[in-house]
Scaffold this motif. Structure first.
Motif, short mmCIF file in Angstrom:
data_model
loop_
_atom_site.label_atom_id
_atom_site.label_comp_id
_atom_site.label_asym_id
_atom_site.label_seq_id
_atom_site.Cartn_x
_atom_site.Cartn_y
_atom_site.Cartn_z
N PHE A 298 0.83 -1.21 0.00
CA PHE A 298 0.00 0.00 0.00
C PHE A 298 0.86 1.25 0.00
N ALA A 299 1.92 1.26 0.80
CA ALA A 299 2.80 2.43 0.86
C ALA A 299 3.43 2.70 -0.50
N PHE A 300 3.84 1.64 -1.20
CA PHE A 300 4.46 1.81 -2.52
C PHE A 300 3.46 2.32 -3.54
N THR A 301 2.29 1.68 -3.62
CA THR A 301 1.30 2.09 -4.62
C THR A 301 0.74 3.47 -4.31
N LEU A 302 0.57 3.79 -3.04
CA LEU A 302 0.11 5.14 -2.67
C LEU A 302 1.12 6.19 -3.11
N SER A 303 2.40 5.92 -2.89
CA SER A 303 3.44 6.86 -3.32
C SER A 303 3.45 7.02 -4.83
N LEU A 304 3.30 5.92 -5.55
CA LEU A 304 3.29 5.97 -7.01
C LEU A 304 2.11 6.76 -7.53
N HIS A 305 0.92 6.51 -6.98
CA HIS A 305 -0.27 7.24 -7.42
C HIS A 305 -0.19 8.72 -7.04
N ALA A 306 0.35 9.02 -5.87
CA ALA A 306 0.50 10.42 -5.47
C ALA A 306 1.47 11.14 -6.40
N ALA A 307 2.56 10.47 -6.79
CA ALA A 307 3.51 11.06 -7.74
C ALA A 307 2.84 11.30 -9.08
N ALA A 308 2.00 10.35 -9.53
CA ALA A 308 1.29 10.52 -10.81
C ALA A 308 0.32 11.70 -10.74
N ASN A 309 -0.38 11.84 -9.63
CA ASN A 309 -1.29 12.98 -9.48
C ASN A 309 -0.53 14.30 -9.50
N LEU A 310 0.64 14.32 -8.86
CA LEU A 310 1.44 15.54 -8.86
C LEU A 310 1.93 15.88 -10.26
N VAL A 311 2.32 14.87 -11.01
CA VAL A 311 2.77 15.11 -12.39
C VAL A 311 1.67 15.78 -13.20
N GLU A 312 0.44 15.32 -13.02
CA GLU A 312 -0.69 15.92 -13.74
C GLU A 312 -1.00 17.31 -13.21
N ASP A 313 -0.97 17.49 -11.89
CA ASP A 313 -1.31 18.78 -11.30
C ASP A 313 -0.28 19.86 -11.66
N LEU A 314 0.96 19.46 -11.82
CA LEU A 314 2.01 20.41 -12.20
C LEU A 314 1.98 20.73 -13.69
N GLY A 315 1.17 20.02 -14.44
CA GLY A 315 1.06 20.29 -15.87
C GLY A 315 2.14 19.66 -16.71
N TRP A 316 2.88 18.72 -16.12
CA TRP A 316 3.95 18.07 -16.88
C TRP A 316 3.39 17.06 -17.86
N GLN A 317 2.22 16.53 -17.57
CA GLN A 317 1.54 15.58 -18.44
C GLN A 317 0.05 15.87 -18.40
N PRO A 318 -0.66 15.65 -19.51
CA PRO A 318 -2.12 15.82 -19.48
C PRO A 318 -2.77 14.76 -18.61
N LYS A 319 -3.90 15.10 -18.03
CA LYS A 319 -4.61 14.15 -17.18
C LYS A 319 -5.14 12.99 -18.02
N ARG A 320 -5.05 11.81 -17.47
CA ARG A 320 -5.48 10.61 -18.18
C ARG A 320 -6.78 10.09 -17.60
N ARG A 321 -7.56 9.48 -18.48
CA ARG A 321 -8.77 8.79 -18.04
C ARG A 321 -8.43 7.34 -17.80
N HIS A 322 -9.19 6.70 -16.91
CA HIS A 322 -8.87 5.36 -16.48
C HIS A 322 -10.00 4.41 -16.88
N ALA A 323 -9.67 3.51 -17.79
CA ALA A 323 -10.67 2.55 -18.27
C ALA A 323 -11.07 1.61 -17.14
N GLY A 324 -12.35 1.29 -17.09
CA GLY A 324 -12.86 0.39 -16.06
C GLY A 324 -13.38 1.10 -14.84
#
Length: 206
Positions: A169-195
């Protein structure tokens, strides 16, 4: 007037989003499997108790299923931005200040995830158990860490095996938080999640 360059779709920031997306897809299947397992355990428990032949280990199995479901679901909700938020202050701020608060909150989740991962590393001490030759009793005698000697009450499974959900959980939470930050900083466009038909908390409210 020169137009700003679009966000890059390559580099480490794209890899973070790709890794987060792969983990999220795996979490989706785990959530479905755990929910199905929990339903089966409950139905079997009800049926066996009704017939007067209860299976004593089902209660503990159901508890651990709920624990794993909670952590896996909590991690997925973080990436889907469906975690809890109090917006009483940010709703009254301007766009710039609200963005700063959002980035600060996202960074706080990332720091929490990394700190939890470090805590799990110290607690589970994989280096220490390896130095002890994976001998749980010898490791406990030298470190006073009895994690690898304990077993569950009715399933009689190693406790550490079930508690691996914490570092996962700690690893996946960190990974998802980093992905959210990447999107919030505008470094990558926000992605939609299938399913996942609902991908943010605002869609739930609205």
């Amino acid at each position: 007037m020169q137009q700003p360059a679009p966000p890059r779709r390559n580099g480490w920031s794209s890899l973070v989003l790709d890794a987060s997306g792969a983990v999220l897809r795996l979490e989706r299947w785990l959530i479905l499997a755990l929910m199905a397992l929990l339903m089966v355990l409950i139905l079997v428990n009800v049926a066996t108790r009704y017939t007067g032949m209860p299976i004593y280990w089902i209660d503990e199995a159901a508890v651990y299923s709920v624990v794993w479901l909670t952590f896996v679901g909590g991690s997925a909700m973080t990436r889907l931005r469906m975690d809890f938020a109090v917006t009483l202050l940010t709703d009254k701020l301007g766009a710039g200040a609200a963005r700063i608060f959002k980035l600060t909150a996202g960074a706080g989740v990332l720091v929490f995830g990394i700190a939890m991962l470090w805590m799990c590393w110290i607690w589970m001490d994989p280096v220490g158990i390896a130095r002890a030759g994976f001998d749980a009793k010898e490791f406990a005698a030298t470190s006073f860490n009895f994690l690898y000697t304990e077993r569950t009450q009715t399933l009689n499974w190693p406790t550490w095996l079930l508690q691996t959900i914490l570092p996962l959980f700690a690893f996946t939470l960190s990974l998802h938080a980093a992905a959210n930050l990447v999107e919030d900083l505008g470094w990558q466009p926000k992605r939609r999640h299938a399913g996942f038909p609902v991908s943010d908390a605002e869609a739930v409210v609205n």
